[in-house]
Design an enzyme around this catalytic site. Structure first.
Site, PDB file in Angstrom:
ATOM      1  CD  GLU A  75     -32.857  -0.158 -16.895  1.00 21.63           C
ATOM      2  OE1 GLU A  75     -32.883  -1.388 -17.078  1.00 21.63           O
ATOM      3  OE2 GLU A  75     -32.391   0.644 -17.739  1.00 21.63           O
ATOM      4  CE  LYS A  95     -37.475 -14.254 -26.280  1.00 21.66           C
ATOM      5  NZ  LYS A  95     -37.700 -13.231 -25.242  1.00 21.66           N
ATOM      6  NE  ARG A 106     -28.288  -0.404 -17.740  1.00 28.77           N
ATOM      7  CZ  ARG A 106     -28.476  -1.000 -18.917  1.00 28.77           C
ATOM      8  NH1 ARG A 106     -29.450  -1.881 -19.060  1.00 28.77           N
ATOM      9  NH2 ARG A 106     -27.722  -0.716 -19.944  1.00 28.77           N
TER      10      ARG A 106
END
Length: 620
Positions: free
Chosen positions: A370, A284, A398
């Site tokens: 979640e 990244k 969610r």
């Protein structure tokens, strides 16, 4: 903003992937270098998501080079990493407008481009969509390929594993690219492993493997021996047989920054039948040292100087609501060792960094899960712990079933600290906290609070923490007003609002931080202003009192009008047959596009002038 395209001789001539595919493979490294430089040059001038895109430059080039997009379906999970994809698919000149009002959408968006197959924003949806597309492609019979790119972080969500389980079972042709920029398996990346990946994805190996299975499969003892031999062989060159057990052919891990080897491997895999997993290792922030060293800080950036060794420091100012929550967590945990704080992979965003360092045994990051976060908190509450779930408004959507079934029905003392409620801004429709009051208000047993400033926020956190049942405090993205914070022991009476100023005829009932704009509008109307504080239970005694002395009720909230706090007032007025005219001001029945919070509030009439204008029009 204009960028001198003479610095990018190859990229300047790529306005669609077909033009990329016309280049010889030997030039793809130069294309990748130019693409990385262009991304740095553009985002540093405009702001936006940054490190993720740098990490997938070569992968993006390879996928568009091998696959016939947009005929073939290419799906990007979450979408933070899709800037290079946007550049290669005709949006290079508009990239500087990304995340700005009327500019490019921050994530892949179907309305924006035929190359954006799935509109995304939240994670872990790509494989499910890919399975659906693969089934449709098989039915269509036109050899349309399906590819999904999912990060190792997004792979932590249950939805991704549900999709893998289904995809492996139905055995349709698809390629899932696992973009791994975090796992410590770098020793498996190199020339030998790249060679083996090419070999394992090639027709010779796959042909021999399938023929061996057919020949030996009818003899049970030999079938078992052959299976163990294959597993042993592959176990020496790949990190796990987990994906194989789910029904996917696994290749990798390979170097995600070697564009030529990526093309070779992806090309081989594009010809294979059935579900495939390609595991690539990326860095990244690749190619920009500061982003490589601190990819979290450089995940999303303001405008910055690429030659500087650090991002510009934000001007000192008022603390954000996220920081206020984080400070409250630390102060409360210091006197309550039963406090257990849970986050679904949003430690930084929810202001929990200091808490995680000071109270590691009371801090739980459950990854992008979640649903698990909420039911995990329910388990903690059942065992007598004081569970706090820190979650963004749009992420709580969610876990709605878990909120109802695992917390509210059982009336468990779980406190939901709901960040990013209301208009969020630049991340657009997927992240606007438009619906939490509406979807929570109908749930029995749940206390719902909307603070008007940071002092009220701390009072409500205190109150929710001490409440013997489920409670939610919803607060916005951004900074407070400078209000003096109360102690962590001070609470407020549940269900009681607060009259802020007394006027005549008109009562403006404000829910949340929109109170400040309502107060400005009220001055021109000589209106009464009420900080309602509680959406549920609503202050019925106060509403009755106000109803007897006013003609108009004006509700104001930073939430959808449909089913929101204003609807609660309407229901009370109707049930009690009050002779009142009511006007609900809030978010319209549409998905709110991206822009700054100030721009969107002004456009929707939620600033003081807009509120005043709507009230005057209603009364005329």
């Amino acid at each position: 903003m204009t960028i001198d395209l003479s610095q990018y001789p190859l990229l300047a001539n790529i306005n669609k992937p077909e033009q990329l595919r016309e280049l010889p493979q030997e030039q793809l490294k130069q294309v990748s270098d130019e693409l990385r430089s262009y991304l740095l040059n553009s985002v540093s001038k405009s702001s936006g998501h940054f490190a993720s895109g740098l990490g997938v430059i070569e992968l993006t080039v390879a996928l568009h080079y091998v696959f016939n997009t947009p005929v073939d379906n290419l799906i990007w999970d979450v979408g933070h990493q899709a800037y290079p994809h946007k550049i290669l698919t005709g949006r290079r000149e508009q990239l500087h407008t990304i995340r700005q009002k009327d500019g490019l959408h921050p994530f892949p968006w179907r309305e924006e481009s035929e190359y954006d197959v799935l509109s995304v924003g939240h994670s872990s949806t790509s494989i499910s969509a890919a399975v659906g597309l693969a089934v449709a492609a098989d039915k269509e019979g036109k050899n349309r390929k399906t590819v999904a790119v999912i990060g190792d972080g997004a792979m932590t969500a249950g939805m991704a594993f549900e999709a893998l389980n289904h995809g492996g079972d139905i055995h349709k042709d698809m390629l899932i690219v696992l973009n791994d920029n975090d796992m410590s398996i770098s020793e498996n990346v190199g020339a030998l492993n790249t060679h083996l990946a090419k070999l394992l994805s090639g027709s010779l190996y796959t042909g021999l493997r399938e023929k061996s299975k057919r020949i030996l499969g009818s003899i049970p003892p030999i079938k078992e021996l052959a299976s163990k031999a294959e597993e042993h062989l592959k176990g020496m060159v790949v990190p796990s047989t987990f994906f194989e057990e789910l029904g996917f052919n696994y290749i990798g891990p390979i170097d995600g920054h070697d564009v030529s080897s990526l093309v070779d491997t992806v090309r081989n895999m594009s010809t294979l039948k059935g579900p495939q997993i390609l595991h690539v290792i990326t860095t990244k922030g690749k190619g920009y040292e500061q982003a490589e060293q601190d990819p979290i800080k450089y995940h999303a950036v303001p405008k910055f100087d690429p030659t500087s060794e650090s991002l510009p420091k934000s001007k000192p100012g008022l603390p954000t609501y996220s920081k206020i929550f984080g400070d409250w967590l630390c102060a409360t945990a210091a006197v309550d060792d039963k406090l257990m704080a849970v986050t679904p992979a949003m430690r930084e965003g929810s202001g929990m960094v200091e808490f995680s360092q000071r109270f590691p045994k009371q801090y739980f990051d459950v990854a992008i899960a979640e649903q698990h976060a909420v039911t995990f908190a329910a388990g903690l509450a059942i065992a007598g712990q004081n569970a706090v779930v820190a979650i963004y408004s749009s992420f709580l959507q969610r876990a709605y079933d878990q909120l109802i079934h695992d917390v509210a029905i059982q009336n468990l003392p779980v406190l939901f600290a709901i960040d990013r409620a209301g208009i969020v801004g630049a991340d657009g429709p997927t992240h606007q906290g438009s619906f939490d009051l509406s979807f929570m208000r109908c749930v029995p047993n749940l206390v719902i609070m909307a603070p008007s400033d940071e002092a009220e926020c701390q009072l409500m956190l205190n109150t929710g923490h001490k409440h013997n049942g489920p409670a939610a405090v919803r607060y916005p993205r951004g900074t407070g007003t400078g209000a003096q914070l109360p102690s962590i022991d001070e609470t407020i009476e549940i269900g009681k609002g607060l009259v802020k100023s007394q006027g005549e005829n008109i009562a403006i009932l404000a829910f949340g931080t929109i109170l400040q704009e309502a107060e400005l509008a009220a001055k021109a109307l000589n209106a009464t202003v009420v900080d309602m504080r509680f959406v549920k239970p609503i202050d019925e005694a106060l509403l009755l009192e106000l109803g007897n002395s006013h003609t108009y009720f004006i509700t104001v909230e930073d939430n959808a009008i449909a089913g929101g706090a204003g609807s609660a007032v309407n229901e009370f007025v109707q049930a009690n047959k009050l002779n009142l005219n009511t006007l609900n001001i809030g978010l319209p029945d549409s998905f709110i596009k991206h822009g700054t919070q100030e721009e969107i509030h002004a456009e929707l009439g939620l600033d003081s002038q807009g509120i005043l204008k709507q009230i005057n029009a209603f009364m005329s």
